[in-house]
Design an enzyme around this catalytic site. Structure first.
Site: not given
Ligand code: EPU
Length: 336
Positions: A165, A236, A332
């Protein structure tokens, strides 16, 4: 041509659906548009933020600058060889429309990334991932405009320095380049990636091909992840933390059922969802923000949440996971 709006409500332009607005909102439709825009006082004298589908953002308050959004939408096959294709997509193409197109054409590599919200431009910034595949695995290169000079620059996949990510566009070059298109390399005779989580099980006894993998991924995501139109969310909320094997082995003595994904000989990734769940957060709320019942990794706007509710809930979760397991989990989503 660009479209400029003032005092633009952002509630429908980000998936958390919080009641925030932007001083200006600008949509552009070509590389030339964005080059021209960068020369205007509007962008020279105000902070600005490029957004995609708004699926990974947490606005903490109104944005007192310019929100930029790409309306560059095209999909072109630029190279067609016997075993692979290079396909170029404009930054404003909706990610899942693109995956749908690739699957229909029989081009393999993106099918595990079906139904991820967002747009092509953000896929290359965020290195989106699911079911054992990250978009870096299929990115050939990324076309951008340098904010300071208005010059076009192409980044090879390697130059993007992708991690979990993560990319150079979130670190050293944050805010310095605007992605205008991404070129992906897809396979005509793809290897399928079915070993992550319950994907193989979800396909069941259907034939294994691009269509059935895409269908199964969509089914799993629909079953686990809340629909943002029902409960605002950003997928998420936290990343899965990476910890040393030695720390995992100690934790395992106390929590024998703690799952992990092995990264290499030294590190493992622990599912943050499990840590948050076992810490007792499932379904818990602060104000209008809640921990999703079916997937603790997802925070939702359950009942007219404010940004403050979401931030407070996230902070409390981070503190409790740290106290309980000694593991730091990080968001995130990007706090704006
Ligand atoms: N689990 C719980 N409680 C829960 C949910 C899950 O204990 O409420 C346990 C599960 O039993 C499982 C583990 O946690 O052992 C992992 O759960 P899951 O597979 O659902 O999530 P994940 O693998 O950690 C990651 C990505 C998702 C992606 C899935 C599938 C991150 C932060 N998340 O989740 O990405 O869809 O894998 O590949 O890496 C996103 O980025 O927005 C996103 C949804």
């Amino acid at each position: 041509m660009v479209a400029i709006e003032e005092n633009k409500p952002l509630q429908q332009l980000h998936t958390f659906h919080l009641p925030v607005s932007a001083r200006w909102y600008v949509e552009y439709y070509s590389v030339q548009d964005i080059k021209d825009l960068l020369k205007t006082d509007l962008l020279r004298q105000n902070p600005f933020l490029q957004i995609g589908g708004g699926s990974n953002l947490l606005f903490m308050s109104d944005y007192e600058g310019v929100i930029l959004h790409s309306g560059i939408k095209y999909i072109d096959v630029v190279t067609d060889s016997s075993d692979y294709v290079l396909v170029k997509a404009g930054s404003g193409v909706v990610w899942d429309d693109f995956v749908g197109y690739l699957v229909k054409m029989g081009f393999g590599g993106a099918e595990n990334l079906s139904f991820i919200p967002g747009e092509v431009g953000a896929s290359a910034v965020q290195n989106i991932g699911a079911y054992g595949v990250e978009v870096k695995d299929i990115i050939s290169h990324v076309e951008t405009i340098e904010v300071a000079t208005g010059r076009e620059k192409i980044f090879t996949c390697r130059e993007c320095r992708y991690g979990y990510r993560d990319s150079i566009f979130k670190k050293e070059l944050k805010g310095k380049y605007i992605v205008t298109a991404v070129v992906y390399k897809l396979q005509k005779n793809p290897d399928y990636h079915l070993d992550y989580g319950n994907l193989r099980e979800a396909i069941g006894d259907r034939d294994i091909n691009l269509q059935t993998i895409r269908k199964a991924v969509i089914e799993i995501r629909k079953a686990k992840l809340p629909d943002p139109d029902e409960y605002g969310n950003a997928g998420s909320f936290f990343m899965n933390p990476v910890i040393p094997y030695s720390q995992y082995n100690l934790l395992k003595e106390k929590y024998p059922e703690m799952p992990c994904y092995v990264i290499d000989d030294h590190y493992v990734k622990i599912p943050a969802a499990w840590l948050i769940d076992k810490a007792g957060w499932k379904g818990k709320t602060i104000g209008g923000a809640a921990v999703h019942e079916k997937q603790c990794l997802v925070l939702i706007n359950k009942d007219s949440a404010t940004a403050g509710d979401v931030v407070a809930l996230a902070r409390n979760i981070v503190d409790s996971v740290k106290d309980l397991y000694g593991i730091s989990i990080a968001p995130e989503v990007n706090y704006i």
